[in-house]
Scaffold this active site. Structure first.
Site, PDB file in Angstrom:
ATOM      1  N   CYS A   1       0.818  -1.232   0.000  1.00 25.10           N
ATOM      2  CA  CYS A   1       0.000   0.000   0.000  1.00 25.10           C
ATOM      3  C   CYS A   1       0.844   1.271   0.000  1.00 25.10           C
ATOM      4  O   CYS A   1       0.328   2.344  -0.321  1.00 25.10           O
ATOM      5  CB  CYS A   1      -0.952   0.008   1.178  1.00 25.10           C
ATOM      6  SG  CYS A   1      -2.142  -1.340   1.104  1.00 25.10           S
TER       7      CYS A   1
ATOM      8  N   HIS B   1      -3.400   7.380   1.881  1.00 26.82           N
ATOM      9  CA  HIS B   1      -3.768   6.021   1.460  1.00 26.82           C
ATOM     10  C   HIS B   1      -5.139   5.712   2.056  1.00 26.82           C
ATOM     11  O   HIS B   1      -5.417   6.034   3.211  1.00 26.82           O
ATOM     12  CB  HIS B   1      -2.730   5.018   1.951  1.00 26.82           C
ATOM     13  CG  HIS B   1      -3.158   3.601   1.745  1.00 26.82           C
ATOM     14  ND1 HIS B   1      -3.634   3.151   0.529  1.00 26.82           N
ATOM     15  CD2 HIS B   1      -3.220   2.537   2.589  1.00 26.82           C
ATOM     16  CE1 HIS B   1      -3.957   1.872   0.639  1.00 26.82           C
ATOM     17  NE2 HIS B   1      -3.720   1.477   1.878  1.00 26.82           N
TER      18      HIS B   1
ATOM     19  N   ASN C   1     -10.011  -0.322  -0.333  1.00 29.71           N
ATOM     20  CA  ASN C   1      -8.553  -0.195  -0.281  1.00 29.71           C
ATOM     21  C   ASN C   1      -7.986  -0.752  -1.591  1.00 29.71           C
ATOM     22  O   ASN C   1      -8.030  -1.963  -1.815  1.00 29.71           O
ATOM     23  CB  ASN C   1      -8.027  -0.964   0.931  1.00 29.71           C
ATOM     24  CG  ASN C   1      -6.518  -0.871   1.078  1.00 29.71           C
ATOM     25  OD1 ASN C   1      -5.817  -0.427   0.168  1.00 29.71           O
ATOM     26  ND2 ASN C   1      -6.013  -1.293   2.221  1.00 29.71           N
TER      27      ASN C   1
END
Ligand code: ACO
Length: 324
Positions: free
Chosen positions: A114, A251, A281
């Site tokens: 990520c 993020h 996500n």
């Protein structure tokens, strides 16, 4: 005068298939209400059968080229941040290069889960500032739906597919925090936390792609502290106070992590770009997706000061401060 890496184009692509939380109520023991309140996610996009990470990346890349008003021949290189490549090799970067018809320059992938887009931006910035490249495309692209265990309710509801692309170009700055472009970066990793978030397969172990495994709660507790400290480290290199940031573009893993980090930094949620509700996500794609959405709807304007931060498997985390 100093060289700066200045954003000149942004674009994104989301697969057509939109999957609401209610989809998972039939798959596992969960509810729309649990997913919304614990993660902030309402829906996510999943790639169609046969649609690969490089397919998503190419669409985002074309959108960014159009937004910048340049052709692929103007690029010196492509850096793709991904943990879900089409194949073990060659890189998604070279696949995108071929699909775009780019026959010069270089392309490679960066894998920091990520945090991948932050790592890729930092690499691109270093290449431009050092004179190695004039213009680079940086892409975050993922198909996390391909590494989900559809029987694990603690992970399968959280992730989505998508791609975002940014073009950075060399330009002159005065060396102050008023310059456009990347002003500072901060990268960190700590491999002792590898078991907190990993995929249980791979080339040299099982010979399979594997499925994502996550200890969500311990990771959640790590995330707010580490994101705040990397954001503060990146800001302190520029002398800019958190209160002077126009936009946090974080993020997008969990709305509660996003809120917790903004609160710790004293930045109101009105100045945070949130896409987690619509995208879930999307790992390395989440920051360029959020930047692209924020720029397209007119919130992010030229001259705005942006702070992006991310944490993911590794653990790997980092932050970038840039002026749009
Ligand atoms: N539906 C209903 N209940 C669920 C679900 C679900 N989908 N998933 C878990 N639960 C249950 C758990 O089993 C647990 O039940 P128990 O108390 O009976 O054991 C209960 O809900 C609470 O679980 P927690 O894990 O403590 O819930 P938490 O509030 O921590 O939220 C979440 C879970 C959303 C995963 C959160 O911990 C989180 O966001 N963690 C961080 C994720 C992250 O940042 N990842 C990094 C980036 S990702 C990357 O790098 C690829």
């Amino acid at each position: 005068m100093i060289r700066r890496a200045i954003p000149v184009g942004i674009g994104h692509y989301l697969p057509d298939r939109i999957v609401p939380n209610s989809h998972f109520e039939a798959l596992v023991d969960t509810t729309d209400e649990w997913i919304r309140t614990r993660s902030g996610i309402e829906r996510r996009h999943f790639a169609a059968d046969g649609q690969t990470t490089s397919d998503l990346a190419v669409r985002a890349a074309r959108a960014a080229l159009e937004n910048a008003g340049i052709s692929v021949d103007d690029l010196d290189g492509i850096i793709v941040a991904t943990s879900t490549p089409d194949l073990t090799f060659p890189s998604v970067g070279t696949m995108v290069q071929a699909e775009l018809g780019m026959t010069r320059g270089f392309a490679f992938d960066v894998q920091a889960v990520c945090a991948g887009f932050i790592y890729a931006l930092c690499n691109a910035n270093a290449m431009i500032v050092s004179g190695h490249a004039e213009r680079l495309m940086i892409i975050g692209a993922e198909t996390f739906s391909r590494i989900m265990d559809w029987t694990d309710r603690s992970t399968c509801v959280l992730f989505g597919d998508g791609a975002g692309a940014m073009i950075l170009e060399a330009g002159d700055g005065a060396g102050t925090s008023q310059d456009r472009g990347i002003l500072s970066t901060d990268l960190n990793s700590d491999g002792r936390y590898r078991d907190m978030l990993y995929v249980d397969g791979g080339v040299s172990t099982t010979g399979t792609a594997g499925k994502l495994r996550m200890q969500g709660n311990p990771l959640f507790r790590q995330a707010v502290d580490k994101l705040t400290s990397t954001a503060e480290a990146a800001l302190s290199k520029t002398g800019i106070a958190p209160g002077d940031v126009d936009w946090i573009v974080p993020h997008q893993a969990n709305i509660r992590i996003i809120q917790g980090t903004a609160k710790k930094m004293g930045v109101p949620m009105e100045r945070v770009i949130q896409t987690v509700q619509d995208h879930g996500n999307t790992s390395a794609a989440s920051i360029p997706l959020a930047l692209s959405v924020g720029a397209a709807d007119g919130r992010i304007k030229q001259g705005d000061l942006i702070l992006s931060e991310a944490i993911g498997g590794g653990l790997a985390w980092g932050a970038v401060v840039l002026r749009w």
